[in-house]
Design an enzyme around this catalytic site. Sequence first.
Site, PDB file in Angstrom:
ATOM      1  N   HIS A  57      78.326  41.890  79.635  1.00  0.00           N
ATOM      2  CA  HIS A  57      78.368  40.796  80.469  1.00  0.00           C
ATOM      3  C   HIS A  57      76.983  40.956  81.390  1.00  0.00           C
ATOM      4  CE1 HIS A  57      79.179  37.837  83.757  1.00  0.00           C
ATOM      5  NE2 HIS A  57      80.094  37.468  82.761  1.00  0.00           N
ATOM      6  N   SER A  59      36.063  34.072  55.859  1.00  0.00           N
ATOM      7  CA  SER A  59      35.853  35.545  54.992  1.00  0.00           C
ATOM      8  C   SER A  59      35.170  35.331  53.747  1.00  0.00           C
ATOM      9  CB  SER A  59      37.239  36.290  54.802  1.00  0.00           C
ATOM     10  OG  SER A  59      37.991  35.398  54.027  1.00  0.00           O
ATOM     11  N   LYS A  68      30.609  28.512  57.309  1.00  0.00           N
ATOM     12  CA  LYS A  68      31.819  27.514  57.816  1.00  0.00           C
ATOM     13  C   LYS A  68      31.704  27.811  59.333  1.00  0.00           C
ATOM     14  CE  LYS A  68      34.339  25.559  56.096  1.00  0.00           C
ATOM     15  NZ  LYS A  68      35.736  25.928  55.424  1.00  0.00           N
ATOM     16  N   THR A  94      38.906   2.684  64.094  1.00  0.00           N
ATOM     17  CA  THR A  94      40.363   2.219  63.862  1.00  0.00           C
ATOM     18  C   THR A  94      40.428   2.608  62.602  1.00  0.00           C
ATOM     19  OG1 THR A  94      39.832   0.048  63.457  1.00  0.00           O
ATOM     20  CG2 THR A  94      40.278   0.629  65.748  1.00  0.00           C
ATOM     21  N   HIS A  95      41.995   3.207  62.012  1.00  0.00           N
ATOM     22  CA  HIS A  95      42.192   3.269  61.221  1.00  0.00           C
ATOM     23  C   HIS A  95      41.289   4.629  60.153  1.00  0.00           C
ATOM     24  CE1 HIS A  95      45.145   0.443  61.003  1.00  0.00           C
ATOM     25  NE2 HIS A  95      44.325  -0.404  61.281  1.00  0.00           N
ATOM     26  N   GLU A 150      42.575  22.918  65.940  1.00  0.00           N
ATOM     27  CA  GLU A 150      43.550  23.201  65.311  1.00  0.00           C
ATOM     28  C   GLU A 150      44.800  23.618  65.892  1.00  0.00           C
ATOM     29  OE1 GLU A 150      41.200  23.073  61.029  1.00  0.00           O
ATOM     30  OE2 GLU A 150      41.600  24.943  62.296  1.00  0.00           O
TER      31      GLU A 150
END
Length: 428
Positions: free
Chosen positions: A68, A264, A269, A141-142, A276
Amino acid sequence: MIPRFTLPEMAELFSDEARYETYVRVEILATEAQVQLGRVPAAVLDDMRAAAVPRPERVAEIQQDRDHEVLSFLTAYCEQMPESSARWVHLGMTSYDLVDTALGHTLGRAVDVLSGTAQRLRTVLVDRSFEHWDTVMVGRTHGIHAEPTTLGHKLGGFAFAVDRSLQRLAAAREAVAVGTVSGSVGTYALIDPAVEEYVCERLGLGIELSPTQVVARDRHAQLLQAVAALGSCIEQIALELRLLQRTEVREVEERRTAGYQGSSAMPHKANPTGSELLCGLARLLRGYATTALENVALWHERDLAHQAVEKVLLPDALTVAHYQAAKAVQLLENLAVDAGRMRANIAETHGLVCSSSVLVELLEAGVERDRAYRAVQAAAKRTSEYGQNFGEALREEGIEAAPREPEAFLVNHHVIHKRLEMLRDRVE
């Protein structure tokens, strides 16, 4: 709490040391009130104030036997004072008078920390919105080119979203920054309501108006829904930045360190990993909000189904939200903007972003709507398929209306600018 996603301010608030320090403060305040009521000898306070905050290791050691936590805390605290004083500690109180009142105090402080970082995020968004108010880009849009807008307009919309989140956090803070010192099943049978008033007033807390021995858990659910809403607003910002960083778009870019390596396997990149991360953390926050809703329903006056959940849920949700907001500030402060690329992307569709202005011009000249629409649509299709200049394609359809320049679509943009100025003036 996961260390990687926990900043020092939140880590300190939710540490065992901080929790037991707050427990001691609540117990001392409750005893001060009892002394004033004449129920406890004044000398008890000297011994309570002289006793050190129990070490988490000692509480854990006692808990192995007692199973407790609150009784183990009280044992560790009271073993540092004479029995003549120890017997008065926690008089008339039940465990969650201590736990929930301390928790309300901690949650209020945690919301203040989170709100402070969210306020900085709002400021960064407002500042960068004004910086790029005239940086023309295509609106989508879209995911498809629509009409021209500006980066400043886009960022301004995000600033208003964060501002709304701050309002929700303020309301949620009021909801969770409450305490109760009402005894078993919340009837004040063995404790004077004046003790509760004294404790909560000095901690800056509201009072649970109809306690059931615990503070109602819909309060915590309200907080975590507000936290999740802020997280989703940040996700909207991050998602937009992710989309604008795609190779085909390249209108903004996250700043990189000198030693940055994005892959890697592929040295070329430069991935939008910062934005993200923000999107991923928002998913966690929405999950926490759902779990908080499941904690609302307890058996009768109380049960412990919520207890273990909250020990993970509340610290994790607030630390993740704080980390997410802080990283969003950092990302936006250092965001690189390529205004030239934005212009090039507008030009890429050879004037198609002006189709709506041509349609309106034809309607104002009295051309029947469907006929006007079909004619402009046919010219747009020719431009899309063959790369023909939209103005030339219109003329081949017998339309003598000239496409507008992108800035012509921003003739009433000052209205939104004024609203953003009002937001800035209100929060400064």
